[in-house]
Design an enzyme around this catalytic site. Structure first.
Site, mmCIF file in Angstrom:
data_model
loop_
_atom_site.group_PDB
_atom_site.id
_atom_site.type_symbol
_atom_site.label_atom_id
_atom_site.label_comp_id
_atom_site.label_asym_id
_atom_site.label_seq_id
_atom_site.Cartn_x
_atom_site.Cartn_y
_atom_site.Cartn_z
ATOM 1 N N GLU A 179 4.993 39.463 -10.088
ATOM 2 C CA GLU A 179 3.496 39.298 -10.509
ATOM 3 C C GLU A 179 2.840 40.477 -10.844
ATOM 4 O O GLU A 179 3.300 41.614 -9.794
ATOM 5 C CB GLU A 179 2.832 38.731 -9.349
ATOM 6 C CG GLU A 179 1.440 38.235 -9.492
ATOM 7 C CD GLU A 179 0.765 37.613 -8.387
ATOM 8 O OE1 GLU A 179 1.185 36.625 -7.992
ATOM 9 O OE2 GLU A 179 -0.161 38.364 -7.726
ATOM 10 N N ASP B 98 -0.844 37.423 -14.164
ATOM 11 C CA ASP B 98 -1.806 36.586 -13.280
ATOM 12 C C ASP B 98 -3.176 36.769 -13.738
ATOM 13 O O ASP B 98 -3.624 37.986 -13.821
ATOM 14 C CB ASP B 98 -1.621 37.188 -11.733
ATOM 15 C CG ASP B 98 -2.294 36.475 -10.934
ATOM 16 O OD1 ASP B 98 -2.325 35.145 -11.063
ATOM 17 O OD2 ASP B 98 -2.843 36.817 -9.740
ATOM 18 N N ARG C 196 0.808 -1.199 -0.035
ATOM 19 C CA ARG C 196 0.123 -0.044 -0.160
ATOM 20 C C ARG C 196 0.845 1.357 0.030
ATOM 21 O O ARG C 196 0.723 2.154 -0.647
ATOM 22 C CB ARG C 196 -0.851 0.048 1.229
ATOM 23 C CG ARG C 196 -1.796 1.163 1.187
ATOM 24 C CD ARG C 196 -3.178 0.945 0.462
ATOM 25 N NE ARG C 196 -2.710 1.776 -1.002
ATOM 26 C CZ ARG C 196 -3.324 1.257 -1.926
ATOM 27 N NH1 ARG C 196 -3.797 0.153 -2.132
ATOM 28 N NH2 ARG C 196 -2.917 2.020 -3.261
ATOM 29 N N LYS D 241 2.695 24.821 -4.871
ATOM 30 C CA LYS D 241 1.318 23.927 -4.293
ATOM 31 C C LYS D 241 1.579 22.615 -4.368
ATOM 32 O O LYS D 241 0.730 21.860 -4.940
ATOM 33 C CB LYS D 241 0.350 24.623 -5.156
ATOM 34 C CG LYS D 241 -0.055 26.004 -5.284
ATOM 35 C CD LYS D 241 -1.176 26.644 -5.874
ATOM 36 C CE LYS D 241 -1.568 28.102 -5.508
ATOM 37 N NZ LYS D 241 -2.251 28.738 -6.551
ATOM 38 N N LYS E 228 4.975 38.944 -4.965
ATOM 39 C CA LYS E 228 3.526 38.962 -5.134
ATOM 40 C C LYS E 228 2.888 40.444 -4.930
ATOM 41 O O LYS E 228 3.415 41.265 -4.385
ATOM 42 C CB LYS E 228 2.959 37.826 -4.319
ATOM 43 C CG LYS E 228 3.425 36.456 -5.001
ATOM 44 C CD LYS E 228 2.625 35.397 -4.596
ATOM 45 C CE LYS E 228 3.315 34.155 -5.117
ATOM 46 N NZ LYS E 228 2.415 33.025 -4.980
#
Lengths: 282, 282, 282, 282, 282, 282
Positions: C199, C220, C102, C138, C170
């Protein structure tokens, strides 16, 4: 300078490892000689002129043994202080302070030393010159995070953190690829988010690296006139970094001919520990 | 010298930490520029005279990345070798060798440096004198096990490993106990399996420490005539250890007046990394 | 594709954590039902078309439980294989194979899924276009190293590994600095070894970022005509990366207007596990 | 729902691993662009309808970087919330919040996604039916503790935690033992404190499992009429669990024919990350 | 007695390991049966006469699960208390207290048992005799730090902490060196900071060890008259430690003939757990 | 008996922790007294009759220090052997064998002791009775995996592994829920994959537990006639487990009245270490 940031996860790991090494099974002497409830006040004092660095690390060592220890900082990291300056004070259980003393000093003596030597190199760059002094990956195994911080505190910059944070093509990579141009091309295909730096030994290689579009070119062990010629040929198309046997005199020379950066392994691999004592209030 | 032993559990932890720091997320440059199946042969070469130290550690770094890397040692730890001596050779996957290079060198450059400087101090003891050169707890946090090994390789001895392996009463402990005698008595009651060492600043304190039965007395920052007088007064009743601002000249002086040991923080806290290159066979 | 490299230190940590979670206290069922000396041969079989990925990881899980388990790979990482393809085979103690099953499948089902979905995005880039498909941060916490490898295996590229390997400004950084230009200037002063990516939400910000010398500009959530205009204005002065709600259709569109890279969080944060079974030979 | 409990030791390990991966060496961008003393307020906002899950984990990520970050929760775990719902708020040092943002979101986006998809399955069970929706061991390696919690938050139940917490006899165990009955007998002899579950493929095997006294019988990939017949034959003598290619429609069907539980690997192995943004107050 | 100190780094590691073992994936029963907000007050109560030990460890187990649990100690470590004595009280979330109960008790039941049995041995030394009772390295793997503390709490002393904190020459070392004298000489050359202890089986070996300057001589399995003769011969030139099949009666005998220390493996390797219950206030 | 399986991940962690504790900084005595290349052959010998247990653990300790050490086993785990039986042999570097000796013995002396005492309890069950002897969670913190294995080797069974592998409702849970029935109902709703066990003090509680459908009922500290009545009333509707002050005589009595299991904390919390010596070949 107080704007710089220590990564806490790394610091905690370093402090834990250091305390396990020195204190995991307890402190025989303090248990024998110091009453459990006795308290103490101790001051970390610079024995010579230095650039202060590592107050947060110093504090964490004591706090790890006893959260009741109160820490006070008298300087900001990055301050150049004269001999006999009181840097930081801890107050609390005497046993915790005595048990943590050596570990705390081992860490900050190294951090202050790195910050201080870095400052010396930074100060060797003539006013008006923008040449940066940077570290290398020649850091002490396990202590990279705090040593890189100390370099920043000293006014230097950090080179790439590790093998996965930037591309630096060295002679062996060049040889394996069959030349500077081929190596740079492979590197640029491999990643667009990190800069491609390439080490060169000759001006011919420099030309090849420029043609291939290297972002940074590392001039390895070149004499100052050659570096000057490299600056002229490059004409801003890439950043130029000099390295190899860098003395303070050469920093000044190299900055004057316009190199963008000078990387110095000795900032981290060969420092003399700063002399910092922990003076207890009587 | 080959009789000395590195503690493998500690070595493995140190190597793992060092590789996580430098390589946890991979080596961008080698992946980009080196074919996966390419092989290489590389030799660690001393760039100057040094005392070789750390072959086992060097080997483990490469083996951790690729168990197929074959290691060969050309010197025993402790051998003093001239410049350009080939120390160790690794053969195997080129990527593994290039990725491990810096980590391996960072470790052995430090170990060789410590062994070399220790040897210098040991050699400053005149022939026929039994004075021992020892380290202190001023080691690099996280690297104590390999640094203490390097001291032994250099011909030095190790002082206590950590706070739980021996008793060393310092000035603050003395102050807390109300005097040298009281501190030593508390210490002797606390443990019979470890020696009780006590730091003294004056001959009066020495007398008190001798009367209280200290096993070792640390003469802190005393000038040579005072140390000579201490040796005379002690007359073999305790071992005498000198420390504080120890130069090579003072080692000779202190040995000549008969001190049993000289502890030198600088063996570990302030070494210049040995210059060792990794030369790849073309 | 076989040219890609898994970082072994990270893989070992991931495998160890996974086995501790599932198996630390043993496998009740296998101990009850399987004779200790029974052996088995089992094949990992793709239940649908997929891009193979993770043979090395698969092998390590079994080897961790029993070094005697023999592993055989029938595909290279990166091969696109039809349904019912036998990918890898393990032979050895039946208990070890059943206990590890597994954990091994959980890992490779995720890796193959990521490689497969990445390949789909890569294939949506029209022939002749050089647009790169890249991942983001992510990733699944704890699995970044293997997920990034799977993206490369699928033909994608990796974006920065973590917060210390590149600068990505950002909106909140921009706001804190008081504008795109000021943010980029601070970033460029902070490091010369890593690229500065910024960004932007508007073409006006794009112009500002170009003027300030950003290396990469992240567009973006811009529609395709705006991206096309951005490409035109940029004219090669910086790399342009598009992101936000990227579908396969948009990949084609965006590649056609000439964007340099498209980053897709969904490569790692939202994949369906590949269906891979472990078929035991009867 | 707020009655459920996250195991803190596991959560701390997961958060530590995640932060080491993303942030061990610091956050270049925040150090460059954000003043050390700047503060921020940020809200985690659901971009679509979802079941909230993981507030405690979210809070711990920020607290790990800076204990001074203040956390506020606006929902209880398990609440189904409409798009644009403010879930949680953090206030504190801007650098800590920006540095922790991605790690925190990566974790809760996965947790909310699992809770939400679980709720969908749970809601597909017709009112009045007691069929339970359960997870499997097909969890993300390293994240099992938080994923199982998310399943509970979604209204599902957890199947066995790992290989040592219950017995589940699968086809390979059956084959090794020479039949269902023999396998169950061995299992029942092995442990009386854990239930014995046995996977069956046919009604004949079901009968055998019932005769042997299995506590739970896993009906693997059976169609609904066969499951209905299995329920009839079992008549409460064992719990029946269905699995294999479970869609929402099949949940309703299977619940209507009276199966006790339905296990769904897709609750954990194939979720789309929930879209949750971190909106900073201007 | 309250003067003794537990090493916090070791304690934290032990508590973390213990909780991971018992609770890493949560407490099913408490989650099912106890409301999340319910609180409880529970008292650790000695079911028989014992020497209290481990309040700090007890407190840390609960605090690790919930920092809001309030701990109160009613005894100092080292106090001998009658049956039914309330030792420590915890107040806080009922789930945290129930989940931590077994781990906390497992630790303190062992610590109190060790302290209690040590006290029995210590009390067997006749008044006026200075014979010390000491532990050995026969401690429970992983728990050495807390077990050694318990020995001190019981009035005993600790022998060397581990293989690197003192030299203890055993029969195999003697055989390898070619005799007691040669072994002691090698040991004394190897370190001057730790005592050299040598195990002897005969009085002839004792004489040899004394002549060679051993600091401590371990009389292995000698009868009392032989020990008495050893004390006479030694005449204070070394410390004498007896070991092997030590009963309480033999402690008295051996102390009366003047041995300096008696080491007892059974202090740690064979204790019966103290019976301590956790009584919840209704 | 050789059918039982030790979980290798847990064993490796335990061995690593034990060696770090005893040997992290090296073995002073062996380095001083034993030549680096000397070899030795040593036999672990039972000093009294015992049930052998832990050969694999024994072997791993030596192999961890030196993979070149060759291990040979003369008995299978579970064999009852007479005094003076040679259990296991190691051959290899003398230093590695001497350094690992104590750690290896500490582990197997405990494992053999547990296996032996378990066998005594198992043998007290009259022939023909199926009563099982089981352990509890009163294991040594950190050593649960090897202690549970030793119980199985002794012929006992393991109770639940930890708080997340089964439900065991104790008096405090009952009190919090407002009664046995309510507690069992909550537990059964919480999980269907693990058995629900409930502790009862009276026959009235037994009736309530049976009515509520408990899988196992723990009869706490009941006298034998009451247990006999409990068996009669239960009539196979649940498994009955007896616990509390279990002596060998009571095992026989309780088995004779038909209880299904008897759990004995003393199997693990209060064993005397088996006496096993490591005899070196001269």
């Amino acid at each position: 300078m107080s704007e710089l940031e220590l990564p806490v996860v790394a610091v905690d790991r370093i402090v834990e490892t250091a305390l396990e090494e020195d204190l995991a099974a307890g402190d025989l002497t303090s248990e024998a000689c110091i009453d459990a409830t006795a308290t103490a006040v101790a001051h970390a004092v610079a024995r010579h002129e230095l650039v202060a660095c590592g107050g947060v690390v110093f504090a964490r060592v004591f706090a790890r043994l006893d959260p009741g220890v109160v820490f006070e900082s008298h300087v900001v990291d990055g301050a150049r202080v004269p001999p006999a300056t009181k840097l930081w004070t801890v107050r609390g259980r005497a046993r915790a302070i005595l048990s943590a003393e050596r570990t705390a000093l081992n860490l900050v003596q190294r951090m202050c030393a790195i910050a201080t030597v870095t400052r010396t190199y930074v100060d060797a760059v003539p006013r008006g010159r923008k040449t940066r002094i940077t570290d290398t990956r020649k850091t002490t195994p396990g202590l990279r995070a705090v040593e890189r911080y100390a370099v920043r505190v000293g006014g230097g910059q950090n080179h790439r953190d590790n093998l996965s944070s930037a591309i630096l093509i060295k002679d062996n990579h060049v040889a394996a690829c069959g030349g500077v141009r081929l190596a740079i091309e492979r590197a640029k295909r491999h990643s667009y988010t990190c800069k491609v730096e390439c080490e060169v030994d000759t001006l011919a290689q420099l030309d090849e690296a420029l043609a291939a579009g290297a972002d940074i070119i590392l001039l390895d062990n070149m004499d100052t006139p050659t570096v000057a010629e490299a600056v002229r040929r490059t004409a801003g198309r890439a950043l130029l970094e000099a390295s190899g046997s860098i003395t303070l005199e050469r920093v000044t020379e190299l900055a004057n001919v316009g190199v963008d950066a000078i990387s110095v392994g000795g900032l981290t691999h060969s420092v003399r520990a700063a002399d910092i004592g922990l003076d207890f209030e009587p």
